[in-house]
Design an enzyme around this catalytic site. Structure first.
Site, PDB file in Angstrom:
ATOM      1  CB  CYS A 149      -0.963  -0.014   1.185  1.00 36.83           C
ATOM      2  SG  CYS A 149      -0.167   0.007   2.804  1.00 36.83           S
ATOM      3  CG  ASN A 200       4.400  -1.662   5.206  1.00 36.35           C
ATOM      4  OD1 ASN A 200       5.516  -1.968   5.594  1.00 36.35           O
ATOM      5  ND2 ASN A 200       3.436  -2.546   5.130  1.00 36.35           N
ATOM      6  CB  CYS A 260      -3.643   1.714   6.989  1.00 34.74           C
ATOM      7  SG  CYS A 260      -3.332   3.236   7.909  1.00 34.74           S
ATOM      8  NE  ARG A 261      -4.429   1.521   1.701  1.00 38.63           N
ATOM      9  CZ  ARG A 261      -4.240   2.270   0.641  1.00 38.63           C
ATOM     10  NH1 ARG A 261      -5.096   2.199  -0.370  1.00 38.63           N
ATOM     11  NH2 ARG A 261      -3.210   3.097   0.564  1.00 38.63           N
ATOM     12  CB  SER A 262       0.272  -3.507   2.773  1.00 40.79           C
ATOM     13  OG  SER A 262       1.141  -2.590   3.388  1.00 40.79           O
ATOM     14  CG  ASP A 286      -5.319   5.889   2.226  1.00 46.48           C
ATOM     15  OD1 ASP A 286      -5.339   5.548   3.423  1.00 46.48           O
ATOM     16  OD2 ASP A 286      -4.432   6.606   1.733  1.00 46.48           O
TER      17      ASP A 286
HETATM   18  P1  4NP Z   1      -1.744   2.829   4.003  1.00 47.51           P
HETATM   19  O1  4NP Z   1      -2.398   4.180   4.578  1.00 47.51           O
HETATM   20  O2  4NP Z   1      -1.177   3.161   2.645  1.00 47.51           O
HETATM   21  O3  4NP Z   1      -2.900   1.892   3.929  1.00 47.51           O
HETATM   22  O4  4NP Z   1      -0.683   2.435   5.011  1.00 47.51           O
HETATM   23  C1  4NP Z   1      -1.710   5.401   4.615  1.00 47.51           C
HETATM   24  C2  4NP Z   1      -0.776   5.632   5.601  1.00 47.51           C
HETATM   25  C3  4NP Z   1      -0.108   6.837   5.644  1.00 47.51           C
HETATM   26  C4  4NP Z   1      -0.397   7.805   4.699  1.00 47.51           C
HETATM   27  C5  4NP Z   1      -1.330   7.570   3.711  1.00 47.51           C
HETATM   28  C6  4NP Z   1      -1.989   6.358   3.659  1.00 47.51           C
HETATM   29  N1  4NP Z   1       0.264   9.059   4.768  1.00 47.51           N
HETATM   30  O5  4NP Z   1      -0.061   9.935   3.951  1.00 47.51           O
HETATM   31  O6  4NP Z   1       1.170   9.241   5.589  1.00 47.51           O
END
Ligand code: 4NP
Length: 162
Positions: free
Chosen positions: A13, A16, A18-20, A128
């Site tokens: 994702c 790294n 939240c989703r992955s 997201d």
């Molecule tokens: P992820 O979520 O891609 O599912 O881990 C996010 C985590 C951090 C950010 C964006 C999405 N960020 O902008 O810092």
């Protein structure tokens, strides 16, 4: 001695956190329950959260549903991932495009979106959840569980997907 797993998969994702990591924990649990020999990891497109534990909302929703995040620390995708892993699943189209741009020529990893593994799924991307509330994390857990079930079934059905 290390034995090579039959199936190696990397979930990717943006951050790294939240989703992955959720996909890694869920798929790891389901593959293990199914008795599959798999190697599973996750990584992010950006390095902003490198070294951090998963987002507290990922941990809350994941752990309360029985998933483990023991060795989960964020890291950025690296060139060797494209040779270490046979399959790389992107959470959304932006992640997939970024992975395509990063993939070294000649590396064998197959890149694809994760959710289309679910039969008749109307969604192609794991949304997201970062800027929303915990409810968004509960919703993505459901999608990730369905796609993980589908991946387990796919691996069980055929070894030709390796
Ligand atoms: P992820 O979520 O891609 O599912 O881990 C996010 C985590 C951090 C950010 C964006 C999405 N960020 O902008 O810092």
């Amino acid at each position: 001695m290390t034995t090579k797993s039959d199936y190696s998969v990397l979930f990717v994702c943006l951050g790294n956190i939240c989703r992955s990591p959720l996909a890694e924990a869920v798929f790891h649990s389901k593959a293990r329950q199914a008795g599959l020999s798999v190697s599973v990891d996750s990584a992010g497109i950006i390095n902003y959260h490198a070294g951090k534990r998963p987002d507290p909302r990922t941990l809350e929703v994941g752990q309360s549903n029985g998933y483990s995040f023991e060795n989960s620390y964020a890291r950025q995708v690296e060139a060797t991932d494209f040779t270490r892993f046979d399959h790389i699943f992107a959470m959304d189209k932006n992640n997939l495009e970024a992975l395509k741009a990063l993939q070294p020529k000649g590396s064998h990893a197959q890149l694809q979106l994760f959710l289309p593994l679910i039969q008749d799924c109307h969604k192609t991307e794991v949304p997201d959840p970062y800027y929303g509330g915990v409810q968004g994390f509960r919703q993505i857990l459901q999608l990730i569980e369905q796609a993980s079930d589908a991946l387990v079934e796919l691996i069980k059905r055929t070894s030709s997907v390796k």
